[in-house]
Design a protein around this motif. Structure first.
Motif, PDB file in Angstrom:
ATOM      1  N   ILE A 126       0.828  -1.222   0.000  1.00 55.27           N
ATOM      2  CA  ILE A 126       0.000   0.000   0.000  1.00 55.27           C
ATOM      3  C   ILE A 126       0.858   1.266   0.000  1.00 55.27           C
ATOM      4  O   ILE A 126       0.495   2.262  -0.604  1.00 55.27           O
ATOM      5  CB  ILE A 126      -1.031   0.036   1.160  1.00 55.27           C
ATOM      6  N   ARG A 127       2.025   1.195   0.672  1.00 58.03           N
ATOM      7  CA  ARG A 127       2.839   2.414   0.764  1.00 58.03           C
ATOM      8  C   ARG A 127       3.786   2.545  -0.422  1.00 58.03           C
ATOM      9  O   ARG A 127       3.816   3.587  -1.088  1.00 58.03           O
ATOM     10  CB  ARG A 127       3.646   2.418   2.068  1.00 58.03           C
ATOM     11  N   LEU A 311      -9.653   3.562  13.237  1.00 54.36           N
ATOM     12  CA  LEU A 311      -9.553   2.882  11.936  1.00 54.36           C
ATOM     13  C   LEU A 311     -10.919   2.702  11.283  1.00 54.36           C
ATOM     14  O   LEU A 311     -11.058   2.815  10.064  1.00 54.36           O
ATOM     15  CB  LEU A 311      -8.871   1.522  12.095  1.00 54.36           C
ATOM     16  N   ARG A 364      -3.730   9.211  12.685  1.00 54.73           N
ATOM     17  CA  ARG A 364      -4.495   8.521  11.639  1.00 54.73           C
ATOM     18  C   ARG A 364      -5.363   9.480  10.812  1.00 54.73           C
ATOM     19  O   ARG A 364      -5.857  10.487  11.319  1.00 54.73           O
ATOM     20  CB  ARG A 364      -5.402   7.464  12.268  1.00 54.73           C
ATOM     21  N   PRO A 365      -5.592   9.083   9.529  1.00 56.44           N
ATOM     22  CA  PRO A 365      -6.305   9.958   8.611  1.00 56.44           C
ATOM     23  C   PRO A 365      -7.810   9.697   8.457  1.00 56.44           C
ATOM     24  O   PRO A 365      -8.527  10.505   7.874  1.00 56.44           O
ATOM     25  CB  PRO A 365      -5.646   9.612   7.269  1.00 56.44           C
ATOM     26  N   GLU A 366      -8.326   8.539   8.914  1.00 57.51           N
ATOM     27  CA  GLU A 366      -9.637   8.078   8.453  1.00 57.51           C
ATOM     28  C   GLU A 366     -10.783   9.050   8.720  1.00 57.51           C
ATOM     29  O   GLU A 366     -11.700   9.185   7.901  1.00 57.51           O
ATOM     30  CB  GLU A 366      -9.969   6.705   9.072  1.00 57.51           C
ATOM     31  N   PHE A 422       2.259   7.547   6.786  1.00 53.86           N
ATOM     32  CA  PHE A 422       0.921   7.890   6.293  1.00 53.86           C
ATOM     33  C   PHE A 422       0.456   9.283   6.738  1.00 53.86           C
ATOM     34  O   PHE A 422      -0.537   9.794   6.242  1.00 53.86           O
ATOM     35  CB  PHE A 422      -0.124   6.811   6.616  1.00 53.86           C
ATOM     36  N   GLU A 426      -1.409  10.500   3.775  1.00 55.91           N
ATOM     37  CA  GLU A 426      -2.864  10.493   3.922  1.00 55.91           C
ATOM     38  C   GLU A 426      -3.423  11.645   4.741  1.00 55.91           C
ATOM     39  O   GLU A 426      -4.269  12.395   4.263  1.00 55.91           O
ATOM     40  CB  GLU A 426      -3.302   9.198   4.615  1.00 55.91           C
ATOM     41  N   THR A 450      -5.646   2.568  -0.306  1.00 58.32           N
ATOM     42  CA  THR A 450      -5.911   2.727   1.130  1.00 58.32           C
ATOM     43  C   THR A 450      -4.854   3.589   1.826  1.00 58.32           C
ATOM     44  O   THR A 450      -5.006   3.951   2.982  1.00 58.32           O
ATOM     45  CB  THR A 450      -6.079   1.353   1.827  1.00 58.32           C
ATOM     46  N   GLU A 451      -3.799   3.927   1.122  1.00 57.96           N
ATOM     47  CA  GLU A 451      -2.779   4.837   1.663  1.00 57.96           C
ATOM     48  C   GLU A 451      -2.928   6.207   0.987  1.00 57.96           C
ATOM     49  O   GLU A 451      -2.020   7.032   1.004  1.00 57.96           O
ATOM     50  CB  GLU A 451      -1.386   4.220   1.397  1.00 57.96           C
TER      51      GLU A 451
END
Ligand code: DMJ
Length: 460
Positions: A126-127, A311, A364-366, A422, A426, A450-451
């Motif tokens: 992903i990265r 998440l 985290r980005p979510e 991330f 992100e 997803t990244e």
């Protein structure tokens, strides 16, 4: 008669003035929003630059900056320049040409996948693979594709299990594999990158192997349509049968839908449509504190836990792409409630009593990601406001002299000497996209992995 006519004239006049006043007010508000948005986008860019300068000064050429000690950390025995590869397309989107140029040179000078090292397939995919493919599509330099193809070939042996589902780790030089107990997220989050690699190189093997793995996993769903948390890729037996949308399962669902959107391969739509009703029947939970997703047994659908976390906050964004806007809106209210509990979100809570279960914040980005998608779909300034609050808490609690730090504890706001790549790939990208002009990235053309690496259909 004359009096009535005068009254009528008067009321017409008043309505007229009212309409003009309202239009001016709306226009003024829109203008204010616009200039405020622009200012916010500039501020995000400034924070990106601040962090990038810290990386340059203290961690140049390494995987990650340690934002408190001014040192660095590598994931393995050698650096795979994780932060630069992850951050490159954010720089392009932000129009940071100088930084993008130096990053590009660093990547070509130092990135070498011929290493006798076991890597985690999912994270590297992903990265690094996602970052390189996106870099190739956005920048056009063939060397990105050469690196991506080399990495893809080195990851391929991971799929050589009796079920076709990948092992957790593979040795980049020898192709040896290890750790057969894997999970839906790590099995099902390879398709966008491997599929794009096939389309861009003309070698179908990447697409076929990643798709077979997803289908093998999908076929292991229970009769009620849920998947568990861990599965043995050699025997095909579930090891942990708890179902949820959190870490270890989350991006499996994300990639079912996004693979359909990027490749227009109907099999992915079929799998998405067969999966999401079960998720919304057994995992979705409406309680007094709001709408959430909990945990349930994959066979019976019985609730096992009322936990939700940072998440899980990606789901409203994904539901926007599936056109389930009303549900997405409900969930985003809960996401924001979780953020506001202590002024910045914890890793996990019990949503019934709003008790914090895991008190760290990993940058985290979510939550921002979902605000971005919802703002795009609804144009409702409420989501800009949420984004603004979240971004400001990042500055207030996580900023350090040389970058941004995770939090040990969202209650005390004690910082931790860590900053995952991330954050630049992100978290700051979604914040920027939320505030920037819509045409910075056309949501109808790009699917973000997803990244948050944008991928687009450049093939016939
Ligand atoms: C990222 O590496 C990806 O978004 C992944 O899908 C989940 N975890 C982190 C961000 O929180």
């Amino acid at each position: 008669m004359a009096v009535t006519a005068d009254l009528q004239k008067d009321s017409i006049m008043k309505t007229y003035i009212g309409v003009i006043f309202l239009s001016l007010l709306i226009f003024g508000c829109e203008k204010n929003h616009k200039s405020e948005k622009e200012a916010m986008a500039e501020q995000v860019k400034a924070e990106f630059r601040h962090t990038w300068n810290g990386y340059k000064q203290y961690a140049w050429g390494e995987d990650e900056l340690l934002p408190l000690s001014g040192s660095y950390r590598n994931w393995y025995d050698t650096s795979f320049v994780m932060t630069p590869v992850d951050a490159f397309d954010t720089m392009l989107l932000m129009g940071m040409e100088e930084e993008a140029e130096e990053t590009k040179e660093l990547i070509f000078e130092s990135l070498n996948f011929d290493q006798d090292i076991f890597v985690q397939v999912f994270e590297v995919n992903i990265r690094l693979l996602g970052g390189l493919l996106s870099a190739y599509q956005m920048d056009g330099d063939e060397r990105f594709l050469t690196l991506a193809e080399d990495l893809g070939n080195r990851l391929l042996p991971a799929f050589d299990s009796p079920t076709g589902m990948p092992y957790v780790r593979v040795n980049l030089r020898t192709g040896e594999t290890e750790w057969p107990v894997n999970n839906p997220a790590e099995i099902g989050t390879l398709m966008l990158e491997f599929g794009s690699l096939s389309k861009l190189t003309g070698n179908p093997e990447f697409y076929t192997k990643a798709k077979n793995a997803v289908q093998a996993l999908f076929n292991k769903r229970s009769e009620i349509g849920l998947v568990g948390t861990t599965i043995d890729v050699e025997t095909g037996e579930w090891q942990n049968t708890e179902s949820h949308i959190s870490g270890r399962i989350d991006s499996y669902y994300e990639y079912l839908l996004k693979s359909w959107l990027l490749f227009e391969d109907k099999d992915f739509l079929t799998m998405w449509e067969a999966s999401i009703p079960a998720v919304n029947t057994y995992l979705l939970d409406r309680v007094e504190s709001g709408t959430w997703y909990g945990y349930a047994d994959m066979y019976t659908g019985e609730r096992t836990r009322t936990h939700y976390g940072a998440l899980d906050a990606f789901m409203p964004g994904l539901l926007v792409l599936a056109d389930q806007i009303e549900l997405a809106k409900e969930l985003q209210e809960s996401n924001f409630k979780m953020w506001q509990l202590t002024g910045i979100e914890p890793e996990a809570i019990d949503y019934v009593n709003m008790e914090i279960l895991s008190d760290a914040y990993f940058l985290r980005p979510e939550n921002l990601e979902s605000a971005y998608y919802l703002y795009g779909a609804t144009g409702d300034a409420k989501y800009l406001e949420m984004g603004k609050v979240m971004f400001q808490s990042l500055i207030e609690y996580c900023k350090t002299d040389i970058g941004y730090a995770e939090l040990e504890d969202v209650r005390t706001k004690e910082q931790k000497d860590a900053m995952q790549s991330f954050f630049l790939a992100e978290t700051l990208k979604y914040a920027y996209l939320l505030f920037a002009e819509e045409n910075v990235l056309d949501p109808d053309k790009y699917v973000l992995n997803t990244e948050a690496h944008p991928l687009t259909k450049t093939w016939p």
